[in-house]
Design a protein around this motif. Structure first.
Motif, short mmCIF file in Angstrom:
data_model
loop_
_atom_site.label_atom_id
_atom_site.label_comp_id
_atom_site.label_asym_id
_atom_site.label_seq_id
_atom_site.Cartn_x
_atom_site.Cartn_y
_atom_site.Cartn_z
N TYR A 171 0.85 -1.19 0.00
CA TYR A 171 0.00 0.00 0.00
C TYR A 171 0.88 1.24 0.00
N LEU A 172 0.72 2.09 -1.02
CA LEU A 172 1.48 3.33 -1.13
C LEU A 172 0.70 4.46 -0.48
N PRO A 173 1.36 5.54 -0.07
CA PRO A 173 0.66 6.66 0.58
C PRO A 173 -0.45 7.20 -0.32
N GLY A 174 -1.63 7.33 0.26
CA GLY A 174 -2.76 7.90 -0.47
C GLY A 174 -3.47 6.93 -1.39
N THR B 242 7.14 11.03 0.30
CA THR B 242 7.21 10.90 1.76
C THR B 242 5.87 10.45 2.32
N GLY B 243 5.88 9.49 3.22
CA GLY B 243 4.62 9.02 3.82
C GLY B 243 4.77 7.64 4.41
N ASP B 244 3.63 7.03 4.75
CA ASP B 244 3.59 5.70 5.36
C ASP B 244 3.38 4.65 4.28
N TYR B 245 4.24 3.64 4.28
CA TYR B 245 4.14 2.52 3.35
C TYR B 245 3.78 1.27 4.14
N LYS B 246 2.87 0.45 3.58
CA LYS B 246 2.37 -0.71 4.30
C LYS B 246 2.39 -1.94 3.41
N SER C 176 3.79 -1.49 8.70
CA SER C 176 3.98 -0.18 8.06
C SER C 176 5.34 0.39 8.41
N ALA D 97 7.35 4.41 8.03
CA ALA D 97 7.31 5.81 7.61
C ALA D 97 8.60 6.14 6.86
#
Length: 583
Positions: free
Chosen positions: A284-287, A308-312, A324, A326
């Motif tokens: 899962y990519l940010p957004g 930049t963001g949270d990757y899951k 996840s 960051a």
């Protein structure tokens, strides 16, 4: 003691027949032999003096006798009966000990030694037991893997060629496994070869594993009886691959998530702690609410700061099991204004700014002509020495390779400026005329002399530094002359003249132009002198204050003394007046 036959029967035939009905004279005797060895059976009867012959027989299961060997006491001859299973295997010694080579399972019988005289038949029975050590047990048909919480066949333990049959035991990490409903199921079976009469034992094990069985060794053993008693032989250890489901998912970022910068490639690696590990995941990519199905790695190329963001990541079939991380994509922007090549006039003002925008605090360094500056440059009034190559450089120390730099090449131009000086040589024989020139680009200097006089030295030029240099000429004028200095560059042509008296006429010399370096030395000396003077003034001021305080204190004390003396005089006069009144 051996039993005796009826005295009325004298014939040997009668004796042999009657031997079958004699009471046993000795107890049962057992001979244990290993399979393949030689069976040795002593007769166990004292040989009588009137012995005629001796014989050996064995008894069939129905009790009927089978004679196998005969030895005469007089002829010393040995005869072996035609019994196929004992052909070439028998040996009867002089003391009537019977040996049977290459012991077989079929040799397990009741043998009887018979010593015959004219009157009696002596019997001694012997029971033969044959033992065969089984082969080393081996775990076969092993399961390629076991699954936790599932009852599954682990394998079979097999041991061959045993007599009599043995017993098989299973072990886990050296401890005996006992049957347990739903968890440990052991099935034992044995099979005898009809030809060799040897046994093959097989034991199958069904086992429900747990994660505690990871790397645990399983073994089996066979316990059997031999000529010397009970023995046990163990198999080699077997370790099984234990399958268990994933209970936790983790995500890794390569390279290290603390050192990612714009333009890098990012690889996300998802791992499950099951065995075997999962081969596919959802990333899962940010957004982006929908996951991207991939193997255990997913790569992003040429990332930008907006990445930049949270990757899951999660399991494909169990999205609730998720991990996840960051990620910060570091960036660094630098804007230098002005930049490139800039040409300004001397005395102009030039504001310079180096603006930094970064994902975290960045260091900024200014360089001029490869020399580090203490502070950023600022020009309110440009000088020639301000010209040069300026570089603004910035970097993020925590992120390797993230650096930016921009340069400014500053050119300071100016029209030629001339100042002329003259100086008479102490010998009085020559005069030195100097033409000081400022300007950029470097002005060219030309001399012109009007009047008569010999030129002792041709014009010599100093190095061109910070837009300045000079040209000097030494002459010995016979009359008043005029020297003209012309300086010219791309901006302008400047001319200046200086009248010089004849060498015989004294005149006032003009001081030489002080160079920038000498100016700095003079300024430093002036500062030192001013500092010394100020220090002396402060010391004098302090001394004066101390002296004033001292004097003030002294005057106060003097007043008190005078006052006390005045009081004493008044008291003295009052006493004198009192005496006069009394008189």
């Amino acid at each position: 003691m051996a039993s005796k036959a009826a005295p009325s029967c004298r014939l040997v035939f009668c004796l042999l027949i009657s031997a079958t009905v004699l009471r046993p004279g000795l107890g049962w005797y057992t001979v244990n032999s290993a399979y393949g060895d030689t069976i040795i059976m002593p007769c166990r009867v004292d040989v009588p003096q009137n012995l005629m012959f001796g014989k050996w027989k064995y008894e069939k299961p129905d009790g009927s006798p089978v004679f196998i060997a005969f030895r005469s006491s007089t002829k010393k001859s040995v005869q072996y009966d035609d019994v196929p299973e004992y052909k070439d295997r028998l040996n009867l010694s002089e003391n009537y000990t019977l040996s049977i080579s290459n012991a077989k399972i079929s040799d397990e019988k009741r043998f009887v030694c018979m010593l015959v005289t004219e009157d009696d038949v002596f019997e001694a029975p012997t029971v033969v037991k044959v033992f065969k050590q089984p082969s080393k047990p081996e775990i076969v048909s092993k399961a390629p893997f076991l699954e936790t919480d599932k009852l599954k066949k682990l394998g079979e333990c097999i041991s061959k060629d045993s007599y009599p049959d043995g017993n098989i035991t299973w072990y886990r990490n050296g401890k005996v496994l006992q049957p347990l409903e739903g968890a440990v199921v052991i099935i034992f079976r044995k099979q005898m070869d009809s030809v060799t009469q040897l046994y093959t034992m097989t034991s199958s094990l069904e086992y429900k594993t747990t994660k505690a069985d990871i790397q645990m060794p399983f073994t089996c053993s066979v316990t059997y009886y031999g000529p010397s008693g009970q023995k046990t032989v163990y198999s080699e250890q077997a370790v099984f691959d234990i399958y268990y489901p994933t209970e936790q998912v983790t995500i890794q970022v390569l390279p290290s998530k603390n050192a990612i910068k714009e333009g890098d490639n990012i690889t996300l690696k998802c791992l499950g702690n099951g065995n075997p590990p999962p081969e596919e995941f959802l990333f899962y990519l940010p957004g982006q609410p929908e996951g991207i199905r991939s193997s255990n790695t997913y790569t992003l190329t040429d990332v930008k700061r907006n990445a930049t963001g949270d990757y899951k990541c999660s399991l494909v079939d169990k999205k609730s099991m998720i991990a996840s991380a960051a990620i910060t994509v570091h960036y660094l922007d630098l804007s230098l204004n002005p930049s490139g090549e800039v040409t300004k006039q001397i005395g102009d003002a030039l504001p310079v700014s180096c603006t930094i925008s970064a994902s975290r605090n960045a260091t900024v360094v200014w360089m001029k002509d490869n020399v580090k500056l203490r502070s950023s440059p600022s020009f309110s009034s440009l000088h020639y020495q301000d010209a040069g190559n300026y570089v603004c450089e910035t970097a993020l120390q925590e992120v390797e390779g993230l650096k930016k730099r921009e340069s400014l090449t500053l050119i300071v131009e100016g029209k030629p400026q001339i100042k002329m000086t003259k100086k008479t040589d102490p010998s009085g024989l020559s005069k030195t005329i100097i033409c000081h020139v400022e300007g950029f680009p470097k002005p060219a200097i030309q001399w012109t002399i009007t009047g008569s006089g010999s030129v002792i030295n041709q014009a010599k030029e100093s190095p061109y530094i910070n837009g300045r240099y000079y040209s000097k000429i030494i002459i010995s004028p016979e009359e008043n002359v005029t020297l003209t200095c012309t300086a010219e560059n791309q901006l302008e042509r400047t001319v200046n003249s200086l009248n010089v008296s004849a060498i015989s006429i004294p005149e006032h010399d003009e001081a030489d132009e002080i160079s920038d370096e000498n100016k700095e030395k003079v300024n430093d000396q002036a500062k030192l002198i001013v500092g010394i003077v100020v220090g002396l003034l402060l010391a004098a001021l302090v001394a004066g204050v101390v002296y004033w305080l001292y004097m003030k204190k002294s005057k106060t004390a003097s007043k008190h003394v005078n006052k006390d003396l005045g009081n004493m005089e008044e008291n003295k006069k009052l006493e004198e007046n009192n005496h006069k009144t009394e008189a």
